[in-house]
Design an enzyme around this catalytic site. Structure first.
Site, PDB file in Angstrom:
ATOM      1  CD  GLU A 159      -5.446   5.568  -4.197  1.00  0.00           C
ATOM      2  OE1 GLU A 159      -5.759   5.290  -3.024  1.00  0.00           O
ATOM      3  OE2 GLU A 159      -5.894   4.724  -4.999  1.00  0.00           O
ATOM      4  CD  GLU A 338      -1.678   3.058  -6.365  1.00  0.00           C
ATOM      5  OE1 GLU A 338      -2.656   2.214  -5.673  1.00  0.00           O
ATOM      6  OE2 GLU A 338      -1.177   3.975  -6.041  1.00  0.00           O
TER       7      GLU A 338
HETATM    8  C1  BGC Z   1      -2.796   3.364  -2.540  1.00  0.00           C
HETATM    9  C2  BGC Z   1      -1.724   2.415  -2.280  1.00  0.00           C
HETATM   10  C3  BGC Z   1      -2.000   1.072  -1.529  1.00  0.00           C
HETATM   11  C4  BGC Z   1      -3.175   0.335  -2.435  1.00  0.00           C
HETATM   12  C5  BGC Z   1      -3.505  -0.874  -2.112  1.00  0.00           C
HETATM   13  C6  BGC Z   1      -4.035   2.348  -3.005  1.00  0.00           C
HETATM   14  O1  BGC Z   1      -5.161   3.054  -2.495  1.00  0.00           O
HETATM   15  O2  BGC Z   1      -2.386   4.301  -3.344  1.00  0.00           O
HETATM   16  O3  BGC Z   1      -0.685   3.056  -1.168  1.00  0.00           O
HETATM   17  O4  BGC Z   1      -1.381   0.484  -0.835  1.00  0.00           O
HETATM   18  O5  BGC Z   1      -3.905   1.195  -2.910  1.00  0.00           O
HETATM   19  O6  BGC Z   1      -4.668  -0.751  -1.064  1.00  0.00           O
END
Ligand code: BGC
Length: 433
Positions: A159, A338
């Site tokens: 990110e 993610e």
């Molecule tokens: C990040 C994580 C974070 C998650 C939840 C993402 O932006 O890569 O490190 O914990 O979102 O907010």
């Protein structure tokens, strides 16, 4: 609803990041940031989940659930705590950990930079320092050679847009905490250069590996005149980084919600003028960003259901973002690296996964080359400036004992991974448009 079938080669996994789970990351900028007077952090990371020592148990749990992939990060501050001083014992640690991941039957998916920098890099200006990209690439080369043929998937930078926006424009309470557009622009350029050099370093050291950045992407909507600002934010936070991924082997997409951008008619007219001038935008933007950062869900559509982060509960946002990734980088393999939800009610996590996967599957049916789904997160962990209050884990972690509890959502995702099938009607709510 019908049963959905995913390809046998699909990557099914969960993700973590070193600083959020390992504990004791004391040579990093975040460690200092958490301790300093007036820190925006609600908690200190401290022992985190003690994953640095407990990874064998955690890896065994993930594999036992039926997942086939584990995404985790290697910590630059541990490998190179002082410039040029490579810690062989830490390289050995990540080698052992990677062996354990593979022996458990999981594919390692290794992130080389997930938000944290060694203190010595941060003290020179972090991503604003023109020397950082080359130093980062040198560290990547060291790690990739040390891990050798154990790893086939690398994320260079996690990110980059969030690093720039959250730390250098001051939007999320991340270090270094600068608040001005000039710092933001310098960090953006540094992150792009860092990604490109790191990609080349990874490919040179291990040509067989697939490498790419992973991108924070929202489903954006413009309401009430918000279009010019929405387009500006999407461009500066997402598109410029995706365009810098044009040589990547895959595109990592990370999506949590939908973000409406609204502006009143008068503001919109002024903004149209401001957008034409870089100088004016540099004055207008920082206060706008700081205001919206104070209330991340403040822009959510009226009456919408919220997550613990204050975001709109919108698992299907990921369909919009993988479509956009495919538009910007046509034909490129997509991995959802993610997707997750902060909630104290695990039934919501089951619903989030179910609805998210249905939305992804529909896009695959329509032809998008989606290669995997890695849920955020494997464990409840240190949610950066928000500390330990946010629970994202498939596996719960008791803060006083660090005892792990496998949640029903973990078994739910594991069952889908094991069978490659998502049965009809697992989660109640129908997918909204
Ligand atoms: C990040 C994580 C974070 C998650 C939840 C993402 O932006 O890569 O490190 O914990 O979102 O907010």
């Amino acid at each position: 609803m019908t049963e959905l079938v995913f390809p046998p080669s699909f990557l099914w996994g969960a993700a973590t990041a070193a600083h959020q789970v390992e504990g004791g990351n004391s040579a990093s900028d975040w460690w200092d940031w958490e301790q300093r007077p007036g820190t925006p952090c609600r908690d200190r990371s401290g022992v985190a989940c003690d994953h640095y020592r407990r990874y064998p148990e955690d890896v065994a749990t993930l594999a036992g659930l039926g997942l086939n992939t584990y995404r985790y990060s290697v910590e630059w501050a541990r490998i190179e705590p002082e410039e040029g001083a490579i810690a062989q014992d830490e390289l050995d640690h990540y080698r052992r950990m990677t062996d354990a991941v593979r022996e458990a039957g999981l594919t390692p998916f290794v992130t080389l930079h997930h938000f944290t920098l060694p203190r010595w890099v941060a003290s020179r200006g972090g991503w604003m320092d023109p020397g950082t990209p080359a130093r980062f690439a040198r560290y990547c080369d060291t790690v990739v050679r040390a891990l050798g043929d154990r790893v086939d998937w690398y994320c260079t930078i996690n990110e980059p847009g969030v690093v720039a926006f959250g730390g250098y424009l001051g939007a999320l309470g991340f270090p270094p905490g600068t608040h001005d557009a000039g710092s933001w622009e310098r960090a953006t350029a540094g992150l792009i250069a860092g990604h490109r050099l790191a990609l080349a370093a990874v490919k040179a050291a291990r040509p067989a590996a697939k490498a790419g950045a992973t991108h924070s992407m929202n489903e954006w909507v413009a309401v009430e005149g918000g279009r010019p600002m929405m387009e500006y934010l999407r461009r500066r936070n997402e598109d410029v980084f995706l365009e810098a991924s044009d040589q990547d082997d895959f595109v990592g997409v990370q999506t949590y919600t939908r973000v409406p951008v609204r502006l009143g008619a008068a503001t919109t007219a002024l903004l149209r003028v401001a957008l034409r001038s870089r100088r004016v935008m540099r004055l207008v933007l920082p206060p706008f960003v700081r205001r919206s950062a104070k209330d991340p869900g403040g822009n959510a559509l009226p009456g919408s259901r919220r997550t613990a982060m204050g975001y709109e509960f919108r698992p299907e946002a990921v369909a919009a973002t993988i479509r956009r990734a495919a538009t910007l980088l046509p034909g490129r393999e997509i991995v959802v690296t993610e997707h997750g939800v902060a909630t104290d009610d695990d039934a919501e996590r089951v619903e989030f996964i179910d609805r998210g996967l249905r939305a992804i599957h529909a896009e695959m049916e329509a032809g998008l080359p989606v290669r995997g789904y890695l849920h955020w997160s494997a464990l409840d962990n240190f949610e950066w400036a928000l500390g330990y209050g946010m629970r994202f884990g498939l596996i719960g972690v008791d803060r006083s004992t660090l005892e792990r509890t496998v949640r029903p959502s973990a078994r739910f995702l594991g069952e889908i991974a094991r069978t490659g099938r998502l049965g009809p009607g697992a989660a109640a709510a129908p997918a909204p448009r």
